[in-house]
Design a protein around this motif. Structure first.
Motif, PDB file in Angstrom:
ATOM      1  N   LYS A   3       0.807  -1.112   0.040  1.00  0.00           N
ATOM      2  CA  LYS A   3      -0.139  -0.088   0.031  1.00  0.00           C
ATOM      3  C   LYS A   3       0.848   1.233   0.128  1.00  0.00           C
ATOM      4  CE  LYS A   3      -4.111  -1.708   2.476  1.00  0.00           C
ATOM      5  NZ  LYS A   3      -4.941  -1.864   3.808  1.00  0.00           N
ATOM      6  N   TRP A 196      -9.233   1.507  -0.051  1.00  0.00           N
ATOM      7  CA  TRP A 196      -9.740   1.203   1.033  1.00  0.00           C
ATOM      8  C   TRP A 196     -10.306   2.222   1.771  1.00  0.00           C
ATOM      9  CZ3 TRP A 196      -4.791   1.790   0.534  1.00  0.00           C
ATOM     10  CH2 TRP A 196      -3.753   2.528   1.163  1.00  0.00           C
ATOM     11  N   LYS A 198     -12.841   5.145   3.072  1.00  0.00           N
ATOM     12  CA  LYS A 198     -14.278   5.244   3.054  1.00  0.00           C
ATOM     13  C   LYS A 198     -14.508   6.852   3.633  1.00  0.00           C
ATOM     14  CE  LYS A 198     -15.415   1.918   0.278  1.00  0.00           C
ATOM     15  NZ  LYS A 198     -14.019   1.385   0.228  1.00  0.00           N
TER      16      LYS A 198
END
Length: 245
Positions: A3, A196, A198
């Protein structure tokens, strides 16, 4: 594939790729002696901060004084350096330790205390980003950082902050619309790199001319800040999105 880092520096570099967002981003660089003096000569004031910290920790302002000295403002404490050599000795202890240097924004103020804005941008699975809440954080007396816990400042509605500041002569509706527009553009630019995520707590600000700035973006924002507002409806809306992330 690993990531992408969630550091301030990594997120800044992602947003900086957007031509639309560049006008709202303070000039920022990795802290090196050369970058520090380039910005000091350009702006007379800069901010130094760790790229991985939160809550206002480690945020320091340097300002060139009328006497051609350099004032450091750290928390509520101030210290004066007489010349560049003294500043360089101080910087040597910071460089190489994940610090960035940033253009200092002359924030709008309420009773001479700077304020910035927390704008919550959220999405449900397979839905568009929405602005679900916003508030103003007013710094405590003597502080440059607006973090409430650190500075002893206060949370007030954004509309109230505008009306109590230099911005009161401008249309509040226009300022809020610009704020929302830039916040949503920021989320849209960051989202592909951080799929990922939100919920984003975007720290933004108005300068004394009403221009919008993006200070930094937090992916784990403290939702309880919104409980400090008298109207709890924004907190309930934010929580409803957060539960369904």
């Amino acid at each position: 594939m690993s990531k992408l880092s969630t550091s301030k520096w990594s997120k800044y570099k992602v947003m900086r790729k957007s031509k639309e967002l560049r006008a709202y981003l303070p000039e920022t660089a990795w802290l090196k002696e050369s970058a520090f003096w380039r910005m000091m000569n350009k702006y007379d004031q800069v901010i130094i901060k760790p790229t991985g910290s939160y809550g206002g920790h480690g945020v320091i302002r340097f300002k060139k004084t009328e006497a051609s000295e350099y004032e450091l403002h750290d928390g509520a404490k101030k210290k004066t350096f007489r010349n560049q050599a003294q500043v360089n000795a101080y910087l040597k202890r910071k460089t190489g330790k994940s610090f960035i240097v940033q253009q200092r924004i002359r924030l709008a103020t309420v009773k001479r205390r700077p304020f910035d804005l927390r704008v919550m941008v959220q999405r449900r699975p397979s839905s568009r980003w929405q602005v679900t809440g916003k508030l103003a954080k007013v710094a405590g007396a003597g502080f440059i950082v607006t973090n409430i816990r650190m500075s002893g400042g206060k949370v007030i509605p954004v509309e109230q902050a505008i009306q109590r500041s230099q911005l009161k002569t401008m249309r509040t509706e226009d300022l809020l619309a610009q704020l929302d527009k830039v916040a949503l553009k920021s989320a849209a630019k960051l989202a592909p790199s951080y799929p990922w995520v939100k919920t984003m707590g975007i720290d933004m600000a108005f300068d004394k001319d009403g221009h919008v700035w993006i200070i930094e973006v937090n992916y784990a924002p403290m939702l309880e800040l919104f409980l400090k507002l008298k109207d709890k409806s924004m907190f309930r809306k934010i929580k409803s999105f957060h539960k369904n992330k």
